[in-house]
Design an enzyme around this catalytic site. Structure first.
Site, mmCIF file in Angstrom:
data_model
loop_
_atom_site.group_PDB
_atom_site.id
_atom_site.type_symbol
_atom_site.label_atom_id
_atom_site.label_comp_id
_atom_site.label_asym_id
_atom_site.label_seq_id
_atom_site.Cartn_x
_atom_site.Cartn_y
_atom_site.Cartn_z
ATOM 1 N N GLU A 1 69.614 51.165 102.316
ATOM 2 C CA GLU A 1 69.210 51.521 100.949
ATOM 3 C C GLU A 1 67.785 52.073 100.985
ATOM 4 O O GLU A 1 66.975 51.773 100.110
ATOM 5 C CB GLU A 1 69.264 50.304 100.024
ATOM 6 C CG GLU A 1 70.657 49.750 99.839
ATOM 7 C CD GLU A 1 70.745 48.793 98.647
ATOM 8 O OE1 GLU A 1 71.571 49.045 97.760
ATOM 9 O OE2 GLU A 1 69.999 47.803 98.607
ATOM 10 N N CYS B 1 71.427 45.966 89.648
ATOM 11 C CA CYS B 1 69.980 46.166 89.448
ATOM 12 C C CYS B 1 69.680 47.404 88.604
ATOM 13 O O CYS B 1 68.733 47.405 87.814
ATOM 14 C CB CYS B 1 69.288 46.283 90.803
ATOM 15 S SG CYS B 1 70.067 47.447 91.929
HETATM 16 ZN ZN LIG Z 1 69.227 49.529 91.581
#
Ligand SMILES: [Zn+2]
Length: 776
Positions: free
Chosen positions: A305, A389
Site C-alpha cells: 500500500e 479507512c
Molecule cells: Zn484508506
C-alpha cells in the site's frame, strides 16, 4: 561589523521567523470563518452532509463498529466484530460530523452524536485505556504489539475527533474521554517506561492538536517523543528504519508516511527544529520529483500500500489510496505553513481536485479505496469496505475545504485556493471581510472584494498556481505590472479601503503534460490538464473504448462546458485516432490501420459514474503505443440484450472487443446474469439487416475462488427464424472451457438474431467476457 539598525532588523526578522510563537507563525484561516458558496465544493459538502454522513453512520452500525463500543462498555452483550482498528473509522466519522456541525448546527445530528459519544465513553477503561478490540479480545495484551496493532493510531483519531467536537460544539464529553486516554498513554510511554512507537503513525499530529486545544504541553512533548523515538528497527514499511532526521527517501506504507510527515511538520512549525525541517524538505523533494502521480496520488504499489522505487508510477495497477492523497493534502498544507511558498499549495491543489475527490462518487455513497490512472472497466466504487479507512476520511476532509483557502502571517494575507465565497479574517489584528467571486476551477477569473473595518495596510498575496503561465491583476480596475515573487505569490501591498476590488486573471488553456522520461509507463504519452484538473478519457464518451486511442501531438483541443454532464463539467474535445488491428498472427505484417475519431475527455475525478468501460489518463501520441482491440466481427454490428443483467456488469462487455486474460479476469468489463443462480438464461445479438452466420466464439466468465459465477452447465446457440428462436443445426460440441474462446461452428444460416441459451450450474450464476461472431 553590522550597524545597529541592521542588527535590529535581523533581530526583528528572527522574531518574525521564530516558529515557536503563535503570532509569528503562518496560520490557516479556520474553515469555520470561510463560507463557500461555489458550485464546485458546496454541492459536495451538501452531499457529504445529506448522504455520506447518514450512510457512514448506517455502515458503522451495520458492521458492528458502533456495537463494539456498546459491548466493551457493557451496554450490550456480544463479541467484538470486524478488524482490530475499526474504532478509528467511527472516530473519523465523528470528526467529520463535528466539522459539519460547526458549519451547520443540526440538533438531531448533535443528539445522535452525543449518544455515540456516551457509548465510546462507556467503553473507556478505568485507567483511561480505550480500544474495543483489546478490551474485548486480548485484554492482557494491551500495548504489547505496537508495530502491528493500531492502538496508538486509533487513539490519534479519537483525539482529532475530540478536538473537532469541542471546537464545533463547545462540549467536553468527547474531549474528556480523549484527555483521559492521552494521560494514560503519557503515563505508559516514556524513556523510563514503555519505549515504542506506533506501527501506523497518526497519533503524532493528533497529540499536537490536542495540546493546542487543551493548552497541555505534555501532549506536545509526547508527540515529539513518538517522532524522536522512531528509527530503532528495520521496518521500512512504517518508516521506522531510520531516525526521522536521517530519512531522505519515501518508503513503506503511503498513508503512514503522509501522517508521519504531517506530524513532523506540526512539531517543526512550533519548535523550528532545523533537523526536522531539513528531513521534511528532502522527503518533499523525493516525493514531488520522483514519486507523485499527476493526479496527486501517492504510493503506487498494492503490495505494501505504498512506495517502491523512484519513477515507478504504473497507471493501471496504481494503488494511490484515497487516504494517501488526503494525507498529502494534510502534509502539503503544513509545508506551506512552514515555508510560505506556493509550490506546496500546488501539490495540495493537485491532490485535492484529482486524487482525493475521485475517491468519492458524486452521489456521496460510493467510494474508491484505490485510484488507478487507467482501467479496463473492472474497477468500481463500493458502498463501504471491510477495511473502511477511506470513506470516513473523505467524509472528514470535505467540510474542512474552506480552511485551505486563506492563511495569514503578521500583516500578510495569503489567498491559496480560489473558490467562491466569503471569509472573515484577522490581518495584523484588524478584521477583514473578503468576498470571492469566481467560477473556479472552470474559469481562471477571480474577483476579490476586500473590506477591512477601517482603512488598513497589509500585503495581499495571491497565489499564482504553478500550472498558470500568465497571470494579470487589477486593483480597483487599474492594472498592476506585478510579477509573482520567488515564493510564487503576486503580492499587492497597499492601504486597503473597505470595498476595494482585486481582479485576478489566471490563463487557463488546455495543457498537454509529459512525464519525466524515466517514468516508463508514460513514455510517448500525454496527460491533459486544464487549470488544476487532470483529465481522462472514458469509454462512455468515446464509442465504447479508449485504450486503443491516440491523440496526435498537434491535435487542437477545445473546452466545452456541459452543464448536463456529471454535475456540470468542462469537457475537452479533439481529433484522435483509433487503432484498427489487422486480422493476422503473422510476425511481419502491414501496419495497423487507424481511423479518425472525435475524442472527448472529462475531469478525472468524475470517472466511473456511467456504464462500465475503459479509462485512461495517459494517452499515447501515436497509435503504435495504443492497444489493439480484438479484430471486429459481426458482433460489433449487433445490439445486445439479455434475460438479466446486474450493474455495473454490462451488456456492452459482450462485444467490446476487449480480450480477456483469463475467465477470472476482473480487470475488464463483464456481462453476468448475477444474481440469478442455477437458472436458464440468455444473451442475444440482434441485427438490423439479416446476417449470414456460421460460427460463434464465447469466452465464459468464471470467478472461482472469488465470486459465484461459473462456466455454464450446458448451453446452445439459437437463431431467430420466423419470429421464433430455434437451435442451429449441425453444431460442433458446445465447449465450456475456462480461459479460452469456445468456438462452435454450425450450418450457415441467414438471420437477424442470434442468442446463447445457457443453463447455469446449480447454485451458481454465470456470464460472458466476450462473444465473437466471425463472418465467412
Ligand atoms: Zn484508506
Amino acid at each position: 561589523m553590522f550597524g545597529l539598525s541592521v542588527l535590529v532588523a535581523l533581530f526583528a526578522l528572527l522574531l518574525l521567523a521564530a516558529p515557536g510563537s503563535a503570532e509569528a507563525r503562518r496560520q490557516a484561516v479556520p474553515f469555520t470563518e470561510v463560507r463557500l458558496t461555489d458550485d464546485f465544493w458546496r454541492p459536495r459538502q451538501e452531499t457529504n452532509r445529506a448522504v455520506t454522513i447518514p450512510h457512514a453512520f448506517q455502515e458503522c452500525e451495520d458492521t458492528g463498529r458502533i456495537r463494539n463500543f456498546e459491548i466493551a462498555g457493557k451496554l450490550a452483550e456480544g463479541q467484538f466484530e470486524g478488524i482490530y482498528f475499526n474504532d478509528s473509522d467511527v472516530y473519523k466519522m465523528l470528526e467529520g460530523i463535528a466539522y459539519d456541525l460547526a458549519l451547520h448546527p443540526d440538533p438531531a445530528l448533535d443528539r445522535r452524536t452525543d449518544e455515540l459519544i456516551a457509548k465510546i465513553a462507556a467503553a473507556q477503561q478505568s485507567d483511561g485505556y480505550l480500544n474495543t478490540y483489546f478490551t474485548l479480545v486480548e485484554p492482557d495484551n494491551r500495548w504489547t504489539n505496537l508495530p502491528v496493532m493500531h492502538e496508538l493510531y486509533c487513539s490519534g483519531h479519537l483525539f482529532e475527533a475530540a478536538v473537532a467536537h469541542h471546537q464545533a460544539t463547545g462540549k467536553r464529553n468527547l474531549l474528556e474521554v480523549a484527555t483521559r486516554l492521552a494521560d494514560h498513554i503519557d503515563r505508559t510511554f516514556g524513556d523510563d517506561r514503555l519505549v515504542g512507537v506506533p506501527g501506523h503513525e497518526e497519533i503524532e499530529l493528533a497529540l499536537v492538536k490536542l495540546a493546542e486545544e487543551t493548552g497541555e504541553d505534555r501532549y506536545f512533548r509526547l508527540a515529539q517523543w513518538f517522532i524522536d523515538r522512531r528509527g530503532s528497527s528495520d521496518r521500512e514499511y512504517c518508516q521506522d528504519h531510520l531516525p526521522v532526521r536521517e530519512q531522505s527517501e519515501l518508503v513503506g506504507h503511503a498513508v503512514r508516511a503522509m501522517y508521519l510527515y504531517s506530524g513532523m511538520a506540526d512539531v517543526a512549525l512550533r519548535t523550528g527544529d532545523a533537523g526536522l525541517i531539513k528531513a521534511l524538505d528532502r522527503l518533499w523533494e523525493d516525493l514531488t520529483q520522483r514519486r507523485l502521480y499527476v493526479t496527486g496520488g501517492v504510493g503506487p504499489s498494492a503490495h505494501n500500500e505504498g512506495f517502491t522505487t523512484a519513477y515507478d508510477l504504473p497507471n493501471e495497477s496504481a494503488y494511490a489510496e484515497t487516504c494517501a492523497a488526503i494525507g498529502l493534502v494534510l502534509w502539503s498544507q503544513r509545508m506551506f505553513l512552514l515555508h510560505g511558498r506556493s509550490e506546496y499549495v500546488d501539490v495540495l491543489e493537485r491532490a485535492l481536485y484529482n486524487g482525493v475527490i475521485s475517491g468519492a462518487a458524486l452521489t456521496g455513497d460510493r467510494f474508491f479505496y484505490v485510484n488507478p490512472l487507467a482501467s479496463r472497466g473492472g474497477h468500481h466504487r463500493q458502498p463501504w469496505f471491510g477495511c473502511a479507512c477511506c470513506p470516513p476520511n473523505v467524509l472528514r476532509l470535505l467540510p474542512q475545504i474552506g480552511g485551505l483557502v486563506y492563511a495569514t502571517l503578521g500583516s500578510a494575507l495569503y489567498v491559496n485556493l480560489y473558490a467562491q465565497g466569503e471569509a472573515s479574517v484577522s490581518v495584523g489584528g484588524r478584521p477583514v471581510e473578503i468576498m470571492q467571486r469566481t467560477n473556479y476551477p472552470w474559469s481562471g477569473e477571480v474577483k476579490l472584494t476586500i473590506s477591512p473595518d477601517v482603512a488598513t495596510t497589509f500585503d495581499l498575496r495571491l497565489r499564482v498556481p504553478g500550472w498558470c503561465e500568465a497571470a494579470s491583476v487589477k486593483v480597483d480596475g487599474e492594472r498592476l505590472e506585478a510579477q509573482p515573487g520567488a515564493d510564487g505569490y503576486l503580492s499587492v501591498s497597499r492601504t486597503w479601503q473597505p470595498g476595494d476590488t482585486v481582479t485576478l486573471k489566471l490563463d487557463m488553456p488546455v495543457r498537454r503534460i509529459a512525464a519525466h522520461p524515466r517514468v516508463a509507463a508514460d513514455l510517448g504519452r500525454v496527460a491533459l490538464m486544464r487549470g488544476p484538473l487532470v483529465y481522462c478519457l472514458e469509454a462512455a464518451d468515446n464509442d465504447g473504448a479508449v485504450l486503443d486511442l491516440a491523440l496526435p501531438r498537434h491535435a487542437d483541443l477545445k473546452p466545452e462546458w456541459r452543464p448536463d454532464l456529471l454535475g456540470g463539467v468542462m469537457t475537452l474535445h479533439g481529433k484522435g485516432l483509433r487503432r484498427e488491428q489487422c486480422e493476422t498472427e503473422a510476425l511481419y505484417r502491414p501496419v495497423d490501420d487507424e481511423t479518425p475519431i472525435d475524442v472527448t475527455a472529462i475531469p478525472y475525478y468524475a470517472w466511473e459514474h456511467r456504464e462500465a468501460g475503459e479509462m485512461a489518463v495517459w494517452i499515447p501520441e501515436t497509435t503504435a503505443l495504443a492497444e489493439a482491440k480484438l479484430p471486429p466481427t459481426l458482433a460489433q454490428q449487433a445490439e445486445v440484450r439479455a434475460s438479466h443483467v446486474h450493474p455495473p456488469d454490462s451488456l456492452r462487455a459482450a462485444n467490446d472487443r476487449v480480450e480477456p486474460k483469463a475467465s477470472g479476469d476482473l480487470t475488464i468489463p463483464r456481462f453476468t446474469w448475477w444474481d440469478h443462480l442455477g437458472t436458464e438464461e440468455w444473451i442475444a445479438y440482434t441485427f438490423r439487416e439479416p446476417r449470414r452466420v456460421h460460427c460463434v466464439e464465447v469466452y465464459w466468465f468464471d470467478d472461482t475462488g472469488v465470486g459465484g459465477c461459473r462456466v455454464p452447465a450446458a448451453w446452445k446457440v439459437e437463431v431467430l427464424q420466423d419470429g421464433e428462436w430455434r437451435e442451429v443445426t449441425g453444431a460442433s460440441p458446445y465447449g465450456v472451457a475456462a480461459d479460452t474462446f469456445n468456438r462452435v461452428t454450425f450450418e450457415p444460416v441467414q438471420t437477424t438474431g442470434l442468442r446463447l441459451l445457457a443453463q447455469l450450474q446449480d447454485g451458481f450464476s454465470g456470464g460472458v467476457l466476450e462473444w465473437r461472431v466471425p463472418g465467412e
